[in-house]
Design a protein around this motif. Sequence first.
Motif, mmCIF file in Angstrom:
data_model
loop_
_atom_site.group_PDB
_atom_site.id
_atom_site.type_symbol
_atom_site.label_atom_id
_atom_site.label_comp_id
_atom_site.label_asym_id
_atom_site.label_seq_id
_atom_site.Cartn_x
_atom_site.Cartn_y
_atom_site.Cartn_z
ATOM 1 N N THR A 152 25.724 38.618 10.645
ATOM 2 C CA THR A 152 25.184 39.552 11.642
ATOM 3 C C THR A 152 26.232 39.811 12.729
ATOM 4 O OG1 THR A 152 22.962 38.717 11.185
ATOM 5 C CG2 THR A 152 23.262 39.938 13.235
ATOM 6 N N ARG A 174 24.109 36.807 18.287
ATOM 7 C CA ARG A 174 23.011 35.874 18.538
ATOM 8 C C ARG A 174 23.490 34.441 18.328
ATOM 9 N NH1 ARG A 174 19.219 33.931 14.897
ATOM 10 N NH2 ARG A 174 20.348 35.077 13.297
ATOM 11 N N GLY A 234 23.867 33.186 11.475
ATOM 12 C CA GLY A 234 24.154 34.415 12.212
ATOM 13 C C GLY A 234 25.570 34.937 12.057
ATOM 14 N N ASN A 241 19.201 41.403 -2.576
ATOM 15 C CA ASN A 241 19.926 40.638 -1.552
ATOM 16 C C ASN A 241 19.174 40.666 -0.211
ATOM 17 O OD1 ASN A 241 21.832 39.366 0.022
ATOM 18 N ND2 ASN A 241 23.574 40.425 -0.894
ATOM 19 N N VAL A 290 30.163 35.706 3.435
ATOM 20 C CA VAL A 290 30.269 34.495 4.264
ATOM 21 C C VAL A 290 30.291 33.306 3.318
ATOM 22 C CG1 VAL A 290 29.021 33.076 5.952
ATOM 23 C CG2 VAL A 290 29.152 35.563 6.257
ATOM 24 N N ASN A 293 23.403 31.484 7.062
ATOM 25 C CA ASN A 293 22.142 31.328 7.806
ATOM 26 C C ASN A 293 22.362 30.770 9.203
ATOM 27 O OD1 ASN A 293 20.788 32.314 5.540
ATOM 28 N ND2 ASN A 293 20.683 30.275 4.646
ATOM 29 N N ARG A 351 22.589 30.236 18.150
ATOM 30 C CA ARG A 351 21.464 29.317 17.893
ATOM 31 C C ARG A 351 21.605 28.083 18.751
ATOM 32 N NH1 ARG A 351 18.535 29.871 12.756
ATOM 33 N NH2 ARG A 351 19.169 31.849 11.913
HETATM 34 C C1 LIG Z 1 24.550 38.108 2.638
HETATM 35 C C2 LIG Z 1 25.424 37.176 3.466
HETATM 36 C C3 LIG Z 1 26.685 37.907 3.891
HETATM 37 C C4 LIG Z 1 24.611 36.748 4.719
HETATM 38 O O1 LIG Z 1 25.465 35.957 5.536
HETATM 39 P P1 LIG Z 1 24.877 35.008 6.685
HETATM 40 O O2 LIG Z 1 25.978 34.659 7.580
HETATM 41 O O3 LIG Z 1 24.110 33.909 6.058
HETATM 42 O O4 LIG Z 1 23.855 36.008 7.408
HETATM 43 P P2 LIG Z 1 23.056 35.745 8.793
HETATM 44 O O5 LIG Z 1 22.945 34.293 9.033
HETATM 45 O O6 LIG Z 1 23.639 36.601 9.845
HETATM 46 O O7 LIG Z 1 21.616 36.353 8.437
HETATM 47 C C5 LIG Z 1 20.976 36.026 7.217
HETATM 48 C C6 LIG Z 1 19.459 36.085 7.404
HETATM 49 O O8 LIG Z 1 18.848 36.181 6.117
HETATM 50 C C7 LIG Z 1 17.906 35.151 5.966
HETATM 51 N N1 LIG Z 1 17.869 34.805 4.555
HETATM 52 C C8 LIG Z 1 18.740 34.082 3.843
HETATM 53 N N2 LIG Z 1 18.346 34.024 2.563
HETATM 54 C C9 LIG Z 1 17.216 34.747 2.484
HETATM 55 C C10 LIG Z 1 16.327 35.059 1.442
HETATM 56 N N3 LIG Z 1 16.533 34.634 0.189
HETATM 57 N N4 LIG Z 1 15.247 35.829 1.716
HETATM 58 C C11 LIG Z 1 15.016 36.283 2.962
HETATM 59 N N5 LIG Z 1 15.837 36.030 4.012
HETATM 60 C C12 LIG Z 1 16.906 35.256 3.754
HETATM 61 C C13 LIG Z 1 18.414 34.025 6.833
HETATM 62 O O9 LIG Z 1 17.395 33.115 7.156
HETATM 63 C C14 LIG Z 1 18.907 34.818 8.044
HETATM 64 O O10 LIG Z 1 17.837 35.217 8.846
HETATM 65 P P3 LIG Z 1 17.474 34.428 10.221
HETATM 66 O O11 LIG Z 1 18.708 34.457 11.068
HETATM 67 O O12 LIG Z 1 16.350 35.225 10.811
HETATM 68 O O13 LIG Z 1 17.099 33.046 9.835
HETATM 69 C C15 LIG Z 1 25.795 35.890 2.668
HETATM 70 O O14 LIG Z 1 24.626 35.336 2.117
HETATM 71 C C16 LIG Z 1 26.800 36.157 1.557
HETATM 72 O O15 LIG Z 1 28.012 36.143 1.781
HETATM 73 N N6 LIG Z 1 26.318 36.391 0.343
HETATM 74 C C17 LIG Z 1 27.196 36.662 -0.819
HETATM 75 C C18 LIG Z 1 27.990 37.955 -0.648
HETATM 76 C C19 LIG Z 1 27.108 39.104 -0.247
HETATM 77 O O16 LIG Z 1 25.966 39.209 -0.709
HETATM 78 N N7 LIG Z 1 27.632 39.957 0.625
HETATM 79 C C20 LIG Z 1 26.904 41.118 1.086
HETATM 80 C C21 LIG Z 1 27.030 42.208 0.101
HETATM 81 S S1 LIG Z 1 26.023 43.587 0.624
#
Ligand SMILES: CC(C)(COP(=O)(O)OP(=O)(O)OC[C@H]1O[C@@H](n2cnc3c(N)ncnc32)[C@H](O)[C@@H]1OP(=O)(O)O)[C@@H](O)C(=O)NCCC(=O)NCCS
Length: 188
Positions: A120, A186, A117, A146, A109, A115, A188
């Motif tokens: 998800t 979900r 959703g 991660n 993303v 952050n 927000r």
């Molecule tokens: C991992 C990734 C895909 C998450 O995308 P996203 O759209 O932010 O994910 P979501 O919003 O659906 O959920 C992330 C959850 O993690 C939580 N979160 C974010 N950083 C966090 C951290 N360092 N520690 C704990 N939780 C964390 C967020 O608060 C959120 O939870 P919440 O909805 O309860 O607040 C994104 O960070 C990304 O693209 N990262 C780089 C590429 C990558 O890692 N891809 C996945 C490879 S397995």
Amino acid sequence: MTGRPENSPIVLTPMTPGRDVEFAQMLEEFRDAGEYHVYDGNFAVAWDGYAGFYDLLSRMKAGGYPRPDIVPMDSYFIESGGRILGEVYVRHRLSPWLEQIGGHVGYKVRPSARNQGVATAALRLALKELKALGVESALVTCNTTNAASAKVIERCGGQRIEDAILENRIERRYWVPTRADLPAARRR
Ligand SMILES: CC(C)(COP(=O)(O)OP(=O)(O)OC[C@H]1O[C@@H](n2cnc3c(N)ncnc32)[C@H](O)[C@@H]1OP(=O)(O)O)[C@@H](O)C(=O)NCCC(=O)NCCS
């Protein structure tokens, strides 16, 4: 415009040619965040902009290219309100390598849409695609460092199995049931 558009559903849109400008803008965000783009230099294919990237993905779609171990896969943009928020890759089956790292679904993303959703919702939609392909349980993996991705997977019902110990990282692995009737993303 930044972030996720208000009140628009998140959808997976098959990647198509002609999205060069939007893709370049997203790529800039990844690079500004210091994040390596997955296909940069991978597969011995030099980065040549979206057109070359799309061409590479089109060739990879049926599997076997550019390496024999590449499995058939579908490439999608995660979109909301016409804005590209990220990428999803749905792999139709596993290979010995994907059993360790990568699994059935890859996602990312753009930093400005995190952050909220988005991942998800996108993983849920990818699980629906896999169900339609006849996959009952999807392997989804993430680096042990991660935490955000682990949260996404666990929220989608992931059951953790033994980690994969690789040369330079430890990969968490989960089986996630695929479902045709997944709950709405979900909001927000
Ligand atoms: C991992 C990734 C895909 C998450 O995308 P996203 O759209 O932010 O994910 P979501 O919003 O659906 O959920 C992330 C959850 O993690 C939580 N979160 C974010 N950083 C966090 C951290 N360092 N520690 C704990 N939780 C964390 C967020 O608060 C959120 O939870 P919440 O909805 O309860 O607040 C994104 O960070 C990304 O693209 N990262 C780089 C590429 C990558 O890692 N891809 C996945 C490879 S397995």
